[in-house]
Enzyme design. Structure first.
Site, short mmCIF file in Angstrom:
data_model
loop_
_atom_site.label_atom_id
_atom_site.label_comp_id
_atom_site.label_asym_id
_atom_site.label_seq_id
_atom_site.Cartn_x
_atom_site.Cartn_y
_atom_site.Cartn_z
N ASP A 92 0.87 -1.18 0.00
CA ASP A 92 0.00 0.00 0.00
C ASP A 92 0.91 1.23 0.00
OD1 ASP A 92 -1.61 -2.20 0.91
OD2 ASP A 92 -3.03 -0.79 1.80
N LYS A 156 -7.19 3.27 -2.88
CA LYS A 156 -7.55 3.34 -1.47
C LYS A 156 -7.79 4.78 -1.06
CE LYS A 156 -5.17 2.30 2.93
NZ LYS A 156 -3.97 1.64 3.49
N LYS A 185 -10.47 0.15 -1.93
CA LYS A 185 -10.32 -0.11 -0.49
C LYS A 185 -10.70 1.16 0.27
CE LYS A 185 -6.82 -0.97 3.10
NZ LYS A 185 -5.43 -1.40 3.37
#
Length: 224
Positions: A92, A156, A185
């Site tokens: 991430d 995300k 996400k």
């Protein structure tokens, strides 16, 4: 949805700067117990968590250039490679938010392509953190359009360290923009089942939260 299916949405998270071995051991044990998708941790803990989770289906997810995104591309690439060498199953990374604010979209694309390509080469899941609280809606859309082209595994909403976390409006915008080409996400401020359910209903396919156990308890209570 049952409890097992819900737990598999969770990137069970501990990204505090004061993390200790005890904190990360607890995190990994909880993730194993509930069957989370991943533990989200700072890069330095990758090897430790990989060892803790050996023989389980729980992934280790390293947060790259976290939470500011301001390390520069060369540093982000190096950190990504180190994390993967140390056993990370997922990456991430935080975009360079300043470059997005300046609308230097070629830079954002180069950064995304560089990190996503490393992840693909090693069969590692890639997630791009936008940090939406600092972006205008048209900027969120533009980064999502770049992602639609580059195709990381996920985009995300947030780090959880900014001025705001995931919002339903932003999740819907991201989902609509990528048109199924990239998963979304939701992370940041998701601390109860009501909020979690709303994010999933809006199209989020992963949930980043440090409140996984609490959410599951509330889900079970509602099901009874």
């Amino acid at each position: 949805m049952n409890k097992t299916q819900l737990a598999n949405y969770f990137d069970h998270t501990f990204l505090k700067p004061y993390a200790t071995e005890a904190d990360l051991t607890k995190l990994c044990n909880e993730a194993k117990e509930i069957g989370a998708a991943m533990v989200a941790i700072n890069t330095t803990w990758t090897k430790f968590c990989k060892e803790q989770l050996k023989g389980t289906s729980v992934h280790v997810g390293a947060a790259i250039s976290f939470p500011l995104g301001q390390a520069g591309l060369a540093s982000k690439v190096a950190e990504t490679k180190i994390a993967i060498e140390d056993g990370a199953d997922e990456i991430d990374y935080v975009i360079d938010i300043g470059q997005a604010k300046m609308h230097h979209w070629d830079y954002i694309k180069e950064e995304m392509e560089s990190i996503v390509s490393i992840c693909r080469k090693h069969n590692v899941i890639s997630k791009v953190i936008f940090e939406n609280c600092y972006l205008e809606k048209d900027e969120i859309k533009q980064v999502a359009l770049i992602a639609k082209e580059v195709k990381p595994d996920f985009i995300k909403t947030s780090t959880g360290f900014g001025t705001g976390g995931a919002t339903l409006e932003d999740v819907k915008l991201m989902v609509e923009t990528v048109e199924g080409q990239v998963k979304v996400k939701a992370a940041g401020g998701i601390r109860d089942w009501k909020t979690c359910k709303a994010m999933i209903d809006a199209g989020a396919q992963r949930i980043g939260t440090s409140s996984s156990l609490k959410i599951l308890e509330e889900f079970e209570a509602e099901e009874k």
